[in-house]
Write a protein that holds these residues in place. Structure first.
Motif, PDB file in Angstrom:
ATOM      1  N   UNK A   1     -15.806   4.285   2.463  1.00 14.57           N
ATOM      2  CA  UNK A   1     -15.355   5.535   3.072  1.00 14.57           C
ATOM      3  C   UNK A   1     -14.945   6.560   2.036  1.00 14.57           C
ATOM      4  N   UNK A   2     -14.320   6.093   0.953  1.00 18.50           N
ATOM      5  CA  UNK A   2     -13.804   7.003  -0.063  1.00 18.50           C
ATOM      6  C   UNK A   2     -13.815   6.309  -1.414  1.00 18.50           C
ATOM      7  N   UNK A   3     -14.171   7.051  -2.459  1.00 18.71           N
ATOM      8  CA  UNK A   3     -14.119   6.546  -3.828  1.00 18.71           C
ATOM      9  C   UNK A   3     -13.370   7.558  -4.687  1.00 18.71           C
ATOM     10  N   UNK A   4     -12.399   7.070  -5.428  1.00 19.93           N
ATOM     11  CA  UNK A   4     -11.702   7.863  -6.436  1.00 19.93           C
ATOM     12  C   UNK A   4     -12.164   7.379  -7.799  1.00 19.93           C
ATOM     13  N   UNK A   5     -12.627   8.315  -8.642  1.00 21.42           N
ATOM     14  CA  UNK A   5     -13.115   7.977  -9.975  1.00 21.42           C
ATOM     15  C   UNK A   5     -12.188   8.554 -11.033  1.00 21.42           C
ATOM     16  N   UNK A   6     -11.888   7.749 -12.033  1.00 19.37           N
ATOM     17  CA  UNK A   6     -11.124   8.212 -13.201  1.00 19.37           C
ATOM     18  C   UNK A   6     -12.038   8.193 -14.417  1.00 19.37           C
ATOM     19  N   UNK A   7     -12.062   9.280 -15.152  1.00 22.62           N
ATOM     20  CA  UNK A   7     -12.913   9.411 -16.334  1.00 22.62           C
ATOM     21  C   UNK A   7     -12.209  10.284 -17.358  1.00 22.62           C
TER      22      UNK A   7
ATOM     23  N   UNK B   1      -0.940  -2.975 -14.562  1.00 24.33           N
ATOM     24  CA  UNK B   1      -0.506  -1.714 -13.955  1.00 24.33           C
ATOM     25  C   UNK B   1      -0.878  -1.651 -12.481  1.00 24.33           C
ATOM     26  N   UNK B   2      -2.053  -2.125 -12.135  1.00 27.58           N
ATOM     27  CA  UNK B   2      -2.465  -2.153 -10.734  1.00 27.58           C
ATOM     28  C   UNK B   2      -1.562  -3.071  -9.915  1.00 27.58           C
ATOM     29  N   UNK B   3      -1.258  -4.245 -10.480  1.00 28.58           N
ATOM     30  CA  UNK B   3      -0.469  -5.231  -9.751  1.00 28.58           C
ATOM     31  C   UNK B   3       0.972  -4.780  -9.558  1.00 28.58           C
ATOM     32  N   UNK B   4       1.585  -4.265 -10.602  1.00 27.62           N
ATOM     33  CA  UNK B   4       3.000  -3.888 -10.511  1.00 27.62           C
ATOM     34  C   UNK B   4       3.193  -2.563  -9.792  1.00 27.62           C
ATOM     35  N   UNK B   5       2.169  -1.720  -9.775  1.00 27.46           N
ATOM     36  CA  UNK B   5       2.293  -0.413  -9.145  1.00 27.46           C
ATOM     37  C   UNK B   5       1.915  -0.372  -7.683  1.00 27.46           C
ATOM     38  N   UNK B   6       1.470  -1.490  -7.128  1.00 25.82           N
ATOM     39  CA  UNK B   6       1.095  -1.515  -5.714  1.00 25.82           C
ATOM     40  C   UNK B   6      -0.183  -0.766  -5.400  1.00 25.82           C
ATOM     41  N   UNK B   7      -1.151  -0.814  -6.317  1.00 27.30           N
ATOM     42  CA  UNK B   7      -2.382  -0.045  -6.154  1.00 27.30           C
ATOM     43  C   UNK B   7      -3.435  -0.737  -5.298  1.00 27.30           C
ATOM     44  N   UNK B   8      -3.294  -2.040  -5.061  1.00 25.86           N
ATOM     45  CA  UNK B   8      -4.321  -2.795  -4.333  1.00 25.86           C
ATOM     46  C   UNK B   8      -3.675  -3.464  -3.120  1.00 25.86           C
ATOM     47  N   UNK B   9      -4.352  -3.405  -1.987  1.00 32.73           N
ATOM     48  CA  UNK B   9      -3.844  -4.021  -0.772  1.00 32.73           C
ATOM     49  C   UNK B   9      -3.870  -5.546  -0.890  1.00 32.73           C
ATOM     50  N   UNK B  10      -2.999  -6.203  -0.152  1.00 36.16           N
ATOM     51  CA  UNK B  10      -3.111  -7.659  -0.008  1.00 36.16           C
ATOM     52  C   UNK B  10      -4.446  -7.966   0.665  1.00 36.16           C
TER      53      UNK B  10
ATOM     54  N   UNK C   1     -14.307   1.020   3.261  1.00 39.30           N
ATOM     55  CA  UNK C   1     -13.248   0.718   2.296  1.00 39.30           C
ATOM     56  C   UNK C   1     -12.841   1.944   1.488  1.00 39.30           C
ATOM     57  N   UNK C   2     -11.660   1.844   0.928  1.00 42.26           N
ATOM     58  CA  UNK C   2     -11.124   2.849   0.004  1.00 42.26           C
ATOM     59  C   UNK C   2     -11.195   2.239  -1.393  1.00 42.26           C
ATOM     60  N   UNK C   3     -11.970   2.864  -2.295  1.00 37.50           N
ATOM     61  CA  UNK C   3     -12.283   2.268  -3.596  1.00 37.50           C
ATOM     62  C   UNK C   3     -11.762   3.126  -4.747  1.00 37.50           C
ATOM     63  N   UNK C   4     -11.377   2.455  -5.818  1.00 39.46           N
ATOM     64  CA  UNK C   4     -11.011   3.105  -7.068  1.00 39.46           C
ATOM     65  C   UNK C   4     -11.956   2.629  -8.156  1.00 39.46           C
ATOM     66  N   UNK C   5     -12.659   3.558  -8.793  1.00 45.89           N
ATOM     67  CA  UNK C   5     -13.499   3.273  -9.956  1.00 45.89           C
ATOM     68  C   UNK C   5     -12.693   3.702 -11.173  1.00 45.89           C
TER      69      UNK C   5
ATOM     70  N   UNK D   1       3.040   6.742  -8.528  1.00 44.73           N
ATOM     71  CA  UNK D   1       3.085   5.956  -7.292  1.00 44.73           C
ATOM     72  C   UNK D   1       1.863   6.324  -6.452  1.00 44.73           C
ATOM     73  N   UNK D   2       1.060   5.341  -6.028  1.00 45.51           N
ATOM     74  CA  UNK D   2      -0.139   5.676  -5.243  1.00 45.51           C
ATOM     75  C   UNK D   2       0.216   6.200  -3.863  1.00 45.51           C
TER      76      UNK D   2
END
Length: 201
Positions: free
Chosen positions: A82-88, A149-158, A60-64, A124-125
């Motif tokens: 498979x991949x993790x993006x972290x925001x801090x 923000x996640x929902x309106x920006x298209x950040x998560x797959x269906x 999976x492609x993950x966002x923390x 835009x992701x």
């Protein structure tokens, strides 16, 4: 687990290390910065969460979204994400995350951004995420705005999943349109749940 301010949870003694509890990196230790409000997600909550995610975590492609100690993101990698993006937001905490990634030989699989998460989500992701992990500071009321923000920006797959953690009370927030609760649970003064994205606008 975010490095911002918390409420009830900050009264606990903050550990200086957190262990990865499962997967190929099980038992490895993560250094935790002595930073105001940095509140690692409890071991038993992480164990429950990643048991929920076990069928979908591999590859999976993950966002923390609020990384803090990185326990959620590094746990995901230990479980073969498979991949993790972290925001801090804290520069010192972000540096520790990079040091930890190097020590665990994960620099190719993890990207660490020193950013304000809500501001970062206005872009835009490049690609949407399969799994998003959200454990922001409990007293900052960030979950509703971040989810929107996640929902309106298209950040998560269906069909993707979003983990939310909050103080209890007040508990977990209402979900955006097109999201549904898949699992919810409480552990002491913490409410946590996993939402599934059933529709993408």
């Amino acid at each position: 687990m975010y490095s911002g301010l918390t409420s009830v949870a900050t009264r606990r003694a903050r550990p200086h290390q957190v262990r990865i509890i499962s997967g190929r990196l099980r038992g490895r230790r993560l250094m935790v910065q002595d930073h105001p409000g940095l509140r690692p997600t409890a071991d038993r909550i992480r164990e429950t969460l990643f048991n929920w995610l076990a069928p979908v975590i591999t590859g999976s492609r993950c966002l923390d979204g609020f990384a803090g100690s990185g326990a959620l993101g590094f746990e995901a990698l230990s479980r073969d994400a498979a991949q993790v993006v972290m925001c801090e937001q804290s520069a010192a905490v972000a540096r520790q995350l990079r040091t930890t990634a190097a020590a665990l030989d994960l620099t190719a699989a993890v990207t660490i951004h020193c950013v304000d998460t809500l501001r970062w989500l206005t872009q835009v992701p490049d690609l949407p995420y399969n799994i998003v992990l959200l454990d922001p500071p409990f007293n900052a009321d960030l979950l509703p705005r971040t989810c929107e923000a996640l929902a309106t920006g298209g950040w998560v797959t269906a069909g993707g999943y979003v983990y939310l953690e909050s103080a209890n009370p007040p508990g977990l927030p209402p979900l955006p349109h097109g999201w549904e609760w898949w699992r919810q649970q409480r552990a002491g003064q913490v409410a946590f749940g996993l939402a599934v994205v059933t529709a993408v606008d």
